[in-house]
Scaffold this motif. Structure first.
Motif, mmCIF file in Angstrom:
data_model
loop_
_atom_site.group_PDB
_atom_site.id
_atom_site.type_symbol
_atom_site.label_atom_id
_atom_site.label_comp_id
_atom_site.label_asym_id
_atom_site.label_seq_id
_atom_site.Cartn_x
_atom_site.Cartn_y
_atom_site.Cartn_z
ATOM 1 N N LEU A 1 1.131 -1.378 -0.134
ATOM 2 C CA LEU A 1 0.085 0.071 -0.312
ATOM 3 C C LEU A 1 0.986 0.922 -0.043
ATOM 4 N N VAL A 2 1.645 1.084 0.807
ATOM 5 C CA VAL A 2 2.762 2.232 0.782
ATOM 6 C C VAL A 2 3.703 2.328 -0.461
ATOM 7 N N HIS A 3 4.157 1.629 -1.481
ATOM 8 C CA HIS A 3 4.684 1.215 -2.249
ATOM 9 C C HIS A 3 3.319 2.048 -3.556
ATOM 10 N N ILE A 4 1.967 1.894 -3.337
ATOM 11 C CA ILE A 4 0.992 2.468 -4.636
ATOM 12 C C ILE A 4 0.704 3.931 -4.242
ATOM 13 N N LEU A 5 0.709 4.024 -3.471
ATOM 14 C CA LEU A 5 1.131 5.396 -2.451
ATOM 15 C C LEU A 5 1.955 6.202 -3.456
ATOM 16 N N LEU B 1 -3.169 1.867 -13.938
ATOM 17 C CA LEU B 1 -2.419 0.193 -14.386
ATOM 18 C C LEU B 1 -2.862 -0.168 -15.937
ATOM 19 N N LYS B 2 -4.134 0.259 -16.982
ATOM 20 C CA LYS B 2 -4.161 -0.189 -17.555
ATOM 21 C C LYS B 2 -3.201 0.514 -18.997
ATOM 22 N N GLU B 3 -2.220 1.489 -18.047
ATOM 23 C CA GLU B 3 -1.030 2.128 -19.183
ATOM 24 C C GLU B 3 0.367 1.922 -19.055
ATOM 25 N N LYS B 4 0.499 1.718 -18.042
ATOM 26 C CA LYS B 4 1.982 1.488 -17.527
ATOM 27 C C LYS B 4 2.407 0.941 -16.549
ATOM 28 N N GLY B 5 1.301 -0.863 -16.164
ATOM 29 C CA GLY B 5 1.489 -2.106 -15.044
ATOM 30 C C GLY B 5 1.530 -2.656 -15.832
ATOM 31 N N LEU C 1 -3.840 -5.611 -3.212
ATOM 32 C CA LEU C 1 -2.933 -5.106 -2.783
ATOM 33 C C LEU C 1 -1.429 -5.440 -3.534
ATOM 34 N N GLU C 2 -1.659 -6.733 -2.936
ATOM 35 C CA GLU C 2 0.404 -7.000 -3.640
ATOM 36 C C GLU C 2 0.642 -7.559 -4.363
ATOM 37 N N LEU C 3 -0.656 -7.751 -5.124
ATOM 38 C CA LEU C 3 -0.995 -8.210 -6.697
ATOM 39 C C LEU C 3 -0.618 -6.524 -7.741
ATOM 40 N N ILE C 4 -1.147 -5.752 -7.057
ATOM 41 C CA ILE C 4 -1.821 -3.939 -7.637
ATOM 42 C C ILE C 4 0.320 -3.714 -7.818
ATOM 43 N N SER C 5 0.479 -3.857 -6.755
ATOM 44 C CA SER C 5 1.981 -3.557 -6.466
ATOM 45 C C SER C 5 3.320 -3.740 -7.065
ATOM 46 N N LEU D 1 2.978 -2.650 -10.381
ATOM 47 C CA LEU D 1 4.129 -1.341 -10.690
ATOM 48 C C LEU D 1 5.331 -1.687 -10.852
ATOM 49 N N LYS D 2 5.929 -2.221 -10.054
ATOM 50 C CA LYS D 2 6.994 -2.352 -10.041
ATOM 51 C C LYS D 2 8.553 -2.303 -11.489
ATOM 52 N N ASP D 3 9.429 -1.837 -11.893
ATOM 53 C CA ASP D 3 10.133 -2.168 -12.943
ATOM 54 C C ASP D 3 10.199 -3.116 -13.268
#
Length: 434
Positions: free
Chosen positions: A205-209, A314-318, A425-429, A432-434
């Motif tokens: 959650l911290v990473h997403i924010l 998430l759609k564009e960059k995830g 949130l773990e899956l979403i994060s 978003l990771k490089d």
């Protein structure tokens, strides 16, 4: 019956309002695993009316019946008269606690929840010496009890323990990467299991924010939301923790745009049950204060989906993954708060989604008593859910609830289901990771 509850509640009226239609019975979690009219919502309501009228003694048999409810709220969800069966059972459990007392290990647990510093020490000590009583599960889902303990039997799967709690892993203030004239500022309420066991939830959650360029505030003096004590009938602990939290939240809430909670049960307790508790126990000032702080409190995925452009990012960059996800709806998310679409919205851009046959069916966690003295009911309720997950052939099962995670991990292990549990949130994060 305690005078306070007798003055506030009229169980007879609730019983009279029940039209005996039976819609609640097919969806009742305890009735699904123990098909007895007595332990069905209709049976509970009838017995509660008899109890108030003095026709039912609160003996050990009645105690056993009233402690058999999972408090999943399925009955409330389908009731044509919207009878709050869960609420009256929660309150009659206070009478049970007054008459029979609360088991020593539960009292000890609630004491720790009331005292954060002592809990921190106990969990740190537990982490250091965990191998004495616990062994790492071969599927890496948690820890197995080497021998029977007061709260768990031998072989039971327990959540892993973190070396350092989430609250002790971060500074109180985490500025957004790019400071603008007015950054959004979000406070986090983490929940006990995510704080001490599933710390990856808070990290995510911290990473997403951060990715959303949001200032994060981690209030370090937060206590347990009180849900474990509330569902057990320890109302003195509930009152202590809710009041302490409300006073603390009031000290910073005006400086925050919102407070996010990555846990369905904690979120439902704070945004719904706190107000109900104070209303039922005739504390109008605290009821109003609970309602006021709740105005800025949200379940994490609901706020992220409704108030940010995270879905578009998430759609564009995830990153896109081939591993499918099936989503389980926690009872305290879908039925109590009406939250079920938002987490799916945030997972769908990056993961193939597959629905299980009944995502709304209760996993069977049921609270502290169901996880200890009545664990045979929890085990029985978990089996059909594990089978549904297996049928999907999904790589991940996800739910924004650590209680569901604990229960379903055990059920899947027992059923030899290979699916991995992850908070959304773990899956979403991860996407978003490089």
């Amino acid at each position: 019956m305690s005078k306070n509850i007798e003055e506030i509640f009229n169980f007879s009226e609730t019983s009279d309002d029940c039209i005996k239609c039976g819609k609640c019975i097919p969806v009742c979690t305890i009735h699904q695993v123990n098909p007895d009219e007595t332990t069905s919502p209709r049976g509970f309501i009838e017995l509660l009316g008899a109890y108030q009228q003095g026709h039912l003694e609160l003996d050990k048999n009645a105690k056993n019946i009233f402690e058999s409810c999972f408090l999943c709220t399925n009955c409330v969800d389908v009731c044509p008269n919207s009878l709050a069966t869960d609420m009256v059972i929660e309150e009659v459990r206070a009478d049970i606690a007054d008459k029979f007392g609360i088991a020593w290990f539960k009292r000890g647990f609630f004491f720790l929840l009331r005292n954060r510093k002592i809990m921190d020490f106990v969990m740190k000590f537990g982490y250091m010496f965990k191998t004495c009583a616990l062994a790492q599960d071969d599927k890496d889902r948690g820890l197995r009890a080497r021998f029977s303990l007061p709260m768990v039997k031998k072989g039971r799967l327990l959540p892993s323990m973190a070396k350092t709690s989430f609250l002790n892993s971060y500074p109180e203030e985490i500025p957004a990467p790019i400071q603008e004239k007015k950054n959004t500022r979000i406070a986090l309420f983490i929940g006990c299991l995510a704080n001490y066991n599933y710390t990856g939830i808070g990290d995510s959650l911290v990473h997403i924010l951060k990715e959303l360029n949001i200032d994060v505030f981690i209030p370090k003096k937060q206590l347990c939301c009180g849900a474990p004590a509330y569902f057990t009938g320890d109302m003195s602990s509930v009152e202590y923790m809710t009041k302490k939290n409300i006073e603390y939240f009031e000290s910073f809430m005006d400086e925050c745009d919102a407070m996010l909670i990555p846990e369905a049960t904690c979120s439902a307790m704070i945004t719904h049950d706190w107000e109900v508790f104070f209303k039922n126990h005739n504390m109008p000032e605290w009821e109003a204060r609970a309602k006021k702080v709740a105005e800025k409190i949200y379940m994490a995925t609901a706020w992220l989906d409704d108030n940010t452009d995270l879905q578009q990012i998430l759609k564009e960059k995830g990153k896109k993954f081939d591993e499918a996800v099936t989503y389980h709806d926690p009872c305290h998310a879908r039925k109590v708060q009406g939250i079920y679409q938002q987490p799916r919205n945030l997972l769908a851009p990056n993961y193939p989604m597959v629905e299980m046959s009944d995502p709304n069916r209760c996993c069977g966690f049921g609270g502290v008593t169901m996880q200890t003295e009545k664990f045979h009911f929890a085990e029985a309720a978990g089996k059909p859910k594990a089978a549904m997950i297996k049928e999907t052939k999904a790589h991940y099962v996800s739910a924004e609830c650590s209680a569901c995670r604990m229960q379903l991990s055990e059920a899947m292990n027992n059923a030899e289901v290979e699916t991995i549990f992850k908070n959304p949130l773990e899956l979403i994060s991860e996407s978003l990771k490089d």
